[in-house]
Design a protein around this motif. Structure first.
Motif, PDB file in Angstrom:
ATOM      1  N   ILE A 154       0.865  -1.183   0.000  1.00  0.00           N
ATOM      2  CA  ILE A 154       0.000   0.000   0.000  1.00  0.00           C
ATOM      3  C   ILE A 154       0.899   1.230   0.000  1.00  0.00           C
ATOM      4  CG2 ILE A 154      -1.784   1.253   1.261  1.00  0.00           C
ATOM      5  CD1 ILE A 154      -2.636  -1.431   2.469  1.00  0.00           C
ATOM      6  N   PRO A 213      -2.794   5.176   4.694  1.00  0.00           N
ATOM      7  CA  PRO A 213      -4.242   5.069   4.904  1.00  0.00           C
ATOM      8  C   PRO A 213      -4.738   6.114   5.912  1.00  0.00           C
ATOM      9  CG  PRO A 213      -3.130   2.943   5.200  1.00  0.00           C
ATOM     10  CD  PRO A 213      -2.076   3.993   5.197  1.00  0.00           C
ATOM     11  N   ARG A 214      -5.853   6.733   5.593  1.00  0.00           N
ATOM     12  CA  ARG A 214      -6.459   7.664   6.544  1.00  0.00           C
ATOM     13  C   ARG A 214      -7.126   6.898   7.682  1.00  0.00           C
ATOM     14  NH1 ARG A 214      -5.049  12.789   6.783  1.00  0.00           N
ATOM     15  NH2 ARG A 214      -7.099  13.250   7.702  1.00  0.00           N
ATOM     16  N   LYS A 215      -7.598   5.689   7.378  1.00  0.00           N
ATOM     17  CA  LYS A 215      -8.198   4.831   8.395  1.00  0.00           C
ATOM     18  C   LYS A 215      -7.457   3.491   8.385  1.00  0.00           C
ATOM     19  CE  LYS A 215     -12.804   6.902   8.041  1.00  0.00           C
ATOM     20  NZ  LYS A 215     -14.251   6.638   7.788  1.00  0.00           N
ATOM     21  N   PRO A 216      -6.275   3.452   8.974  1.00  0.00           N
ATOM     22  CA  PRO A 216      -5.456   2.232   8.898  1.00  0.00           C
ATOM     23  C   PRO A 216      -6.122   1.023   9.528  1.00  0.00           C
ATOM     24  CG  PRO A 216      -4.564   3.775  10.513  1.00  0.00           C
ATOM     25  CD  PRO A 216      -5.618   4.509   9.758  1.00  0.00           C
ATOM     26  N   THR A 247      -8.168  -0.072   6.411  1.00  0.00           N
ATOM     27  CA  THR A 247      -7.416  -0.365   5.184  1.00  0.00           C
ATOM     28  C   THR A 247      -6.440  -1.520   5.368  1.00  0.00           C
ATOM     29  OG1 THR A 247      -7.585   1.963   4.568  1.00  0.00           O
ATOM     30  CG2 THR A 247      -5.948   0.626   3.402  1.00  0.00           C
ATOM     31  N   ARG A 296      -8.236  -4.835   6.055  1.00  0.00           N
ATOM     32  CA  ARG A 296      -8.856  -5.340   4.832  1.00  0.00           C
ATOM     33  C   ARG A 296      -7.803  -5.911   3.884  1.00  0.00           C
ATOM     34  NH1 ARG A 296     -12.331  -0.844   2.322  1.00  0.00           N
ATOM     35  NH2 ARG A 296     -13.611  -1.325   4.174  1.00  0.00           N
ATOM     36  N   ASN A 297      -6.616  -5.328   3.913  1.00  0.00           N
ATOM     37  CA  ASN A 297      -5.539  -5.782   3.030  1.00  0.00           C
ATOM     38  C   ASN A 297      -5.093  -7.204   3.343  1.00  0.00           C
ATOM     39  OD1 ASN A 297      -3.422  -5.179   0.970  1.00  0.00           O
ATOM     40  ND2 ASN A 297      -2.062  -5.506   2.715  1.00  0.00           N
ATOM     41  N   TRP A 318      -1.573  -6.284  10.293  1.00  0.00           N
ATOM     42  CA  TRP A 318      -2.303  -5.387  11.196  1.00  0.00           C
ATOM     43  C   TRP A 318      -2.675  -6.140  12.457  1.00  0.00           C
ATOM     44  CZ3 TRP A 318      -3.429  -0.504  12.136  1.00  0.00           C
ATOM     45  CH2 TRP A 318      -4.490  -0.203  13.008  1.00  0.00           C
TER      46      TRP A 318
END
Length: 475
Positions: free
Chosen positions: A246, A250-253, A256, A259-260, A475
């Motif tokens: 990525i 990300p603004r919303k890690p 994001t 989900r990754n 994450w």
């Protein structure tokens, strides 16, 4: 009446003549068989492990299945006779079926013998994957037709094949498990005293596709381990199939990056991992058993039916009692670090989560040397040189999966893994990189816990991949 008696006597005489002729034919066949399968030289045979049978060709050898298998291997082995790596005087051992030894003998390699669980004179001696019944450096040619594929301990069998080979001797392997660069390199790692001469794709006896590999034992096989290592092309090729990193922060890690995880291309879905001695999962910063070992690795990671040894590295004592009942997990109750030391462990530094962290003992804080000011509750924890431990625990012959969630010390541990060469021991890495990310609790504010930026994390991931490490953003 007299006529009937004469007919009876004549019939008996004819039957006796036929029986005598049949016995002479059987005896002639026996002599021919003895000539076809002469005794093996004593240097090839283990003492008292081989006995000749009066029947040189059992009935089973005449079946169509046997004949097809013998003819198939005869065709392959004739090519090796032609190029000189096999000769009629070779002391040859087959690690697969008896048909291979029979094929060699029909080609004139009189000292060919197979290894089976039970001896089957005159073609097979008794042996197993952990111990082939031959002295060191006593065999000229070893033929392994799918033997490594079917073995439950391919690493042991490969080591035994290398042990019994003479210097300059040859090992020929037929396998369906070395079709990709990663699995081929794994097989080569099991044979450090041999060099790969050539590789080609062939058709199997059942219309399958096999790979034929020809190895030669080198004279000086001593290996001098050094700290530096070179990550081979076999790992670089895997990276062409990995999910992209990525690039934009990300603004919303928490959305994001999580989900990754669904996009991750696991190594066992890209390559065959059969040719490994041991299978190891190392969870660095494991927290509780259900955090990732039980919830993710046990349930979701594709293992290709292999059993993994699991190590949980967790410094927070709040989680240690949980592992007491997990017999299949080895707990290392220390902090992973660049040397043996005592570190300070900060329980929490996230705004709004202090009480929750203290109540549950969550390992959410930073680990650093005993210096500097910290805002949360601080404890002292023992730390160990993680890179050196990894080098003592696993080898290149092992398959090693690692998850690393170490609250910012990845910027210390990863360079140490490169400096010591331990990075080459990791086949797949799931890394959570900690930076001053945007906070879910406080819109527009970054976490004050970490000073590193997302760009620095991206640079860390990129450098790992450029070096050939299959790393995933975790994450």
């Amino acid at each position: 009446m007299a006529m009937d008696r004469r007919c009876t006597l004549l019939t008996r005489a004819l039957l006796l003549a036929v029986a005598a002729l049949a016995l002479r034919l059987i005896y002639a066949a026996f002599l021919a068989a003895i000539a076809l399968y002469p005794p093996l030289p004593a240097a090839v045979l283990p003492s008292k492990a081989y006995l000749h049978s009066a029947l040189a060709t059992p009935d089973a050898w005449r079946t169509r299945h046997w004949r097809n298998a013998v003819d198939y291997h005869s065709t392959l082995l004739a090519a090796h006779l032609a190029d000189g790596i096999l000769s009629p005087t070779s002391r040859a051992v087959c690690l697969g079926a008896l048909q291979e030894a029979l094929a060699m003998r029909e080609l004139g390699v009189s000292a060919a013998v197979a290894v089976a669980r039970k001896r089957s004179p005159p073609l097979a001696v008794a042996g197993n994957d952990r111990r082939l019944p031959f002295p060191d450096s006593s065999v000229d040619f070893v033929f392994a037709s799918r033997a490594l594929d079917s073995s439950k301990r391919p690493a042991d069998l490969a080591a035994e094949a290398a042990r019994i080979l003479k210097p300059e001797g040859h090992l020929v392997v037929l396998t369906s498990s070395a079709a990709d660069a990663f699995s081929l390199r794994a097989l080569q790692a099991l044979l450090p005293s041999l060099r790969l001469l050539r590789s080609r794709q062939i058709n199997g006896p059942d219309d399958s596709t096999l790979r034929e590999l020809v190895f030669q034992k080198i004279q000086d096989s001593t290996h001098d381990p050094v700290n530096k290592c070179t990550i081979g092309d076999h790992k670089l090729q895997l990276l062409t199939h990995a999910e992209p990193l990525i690039q934009e922060e990300p603004r919303k890690p928490w959305i994001t990056l999580k989900r990754n995880m669904k996009n991750i291309k696991y190594l066992p879905t890209l390559a065959d991992i059969s040719f490994k001695r041991n299978y190891v999962y190392v969870d660095v910063g494991a927290r509780g058993y259900g955090s990732s070992i039980g919830s993710w690795f046990r349930k979701q990671y594709p293992k290709q039916n292999h059993t993994f040894q699991v190590f949980a590295i967790e410094a927070d004592p709040a989680f240690h009692s949980e592992y007491a009942a997990k017999k299949a997990v080895t707990l290392l109750p220390y902090a992973a670090w660049v040397k043996n030391d005592t570190l300070s462990f900060e329980i929490n530094a996230d705004p709004g989560k202090e009480d929750e962290a203290k109540a549950h003992g969550r390992g959410m804080g930073r680990i650093r040397p005993m210096a500097g000011k910290m805002s949360g509750e601080v404890r002292s924890v023992p730390a160990f040189d993680f890179a050196e431990w990894l080098k003592r625990t696993v080898s290149e012959q092992d398959y090693v999966v690692m998850k690393m969630d170490v609250e910012g010390t990845e910027f210390d541990l990863i360079p140490r893994l490169f400096d010591t060469g331990a990075i080459c021991l990791i086949d797949e890495l799931f890394l959570e990189c900690h930076y001053n990310r945007w906070q879910k609790c406080c819109p527009g504010e970054r976490s004050p816990k970490y000073q590193n930026t997302y760009d620095e994390c991206l640079e860390l991931f990129s450098s790992l991949r450029e070096s050939g490490v299959l790393v995933h953003q975790w994450w």
